[in-house]
Design a protein around this motif. Sequence first.
Motif, PDB file in Angstrom:
ATOM      1  N   LYS A   1       0.644  -0.954   0.105  1.00  0.00           N
ATOM      2  CA  LYS A   1       0.169   0.146  -0.290  1.00  0.00           C
ATOM      3  C   LYS A   1       0.439   1.156  -0.537  1.00  0.00           C
ATOM      4  O   LYS A   1       0.754   2.380  -0.529  1.00  0.00           O
ATOM      5  N   GLU A   2       2.019   1.060   0.829  1.00  0.00           N
ATOM      6  CA  GLU A   2       2.856   1.833   0.402  1.00  0.00           C
ATOM      7  C   GLU A   2       3.792   2.508  -0.494  1.00  0.00           C
ATOM      8  O   GLU A   2       3.780   3.515  -0.889  1.00  0.00           O
TER       9      GLU A   2
ATOM     10  N   LYS B   1       0.480   4.218  -3.265  1.00  0.00           N
ATOM     11  CA  LYS B   1       0.832   5.813  -2.757  1.00  0.00           C
ATOM     12  C   LYS B   1       1.787   6.690  -2.609  1.00  0.00           C
ATOM     13  O   LYS B   1       1.388   7.422  -3.604  1.00  0.00           O
TER      14      LYS B   1
END
Length: 104
Positions: A5-6, A9
């Motif tokens: 997810k990072e 992002k």
Amino acid sequence: MSEVKEVFKQMEERFDADAASGVDEIFQFDIDDEYWHAIVSDGKCEIVESEHDDPSVTLSMDAETLQEVMSGETDGMQAFMAGRIKATGNMMLATQLTNLFPVA
């Protein structure tokens, strides 16, 4: 927040709208057991945590490979040639990812 997810992002933050001019494609990412897709259209990018019904290209890899390629530690083409990334669909689109999401 998961490592994957990072990474997505960060990709959204690094997106280069100028490089995306005229691009209207959907990039599907199958990362371990997670599914993400990036909709690149009209110089905009939306990254969604889900599988897309009709992606332009699908890239499959593990989270470690995703992180290494997106950080610039590993060259995407080399990872592909080594079998660490699998691509289906319009494989030429995969080569545009470094322009669309330049390494910081």
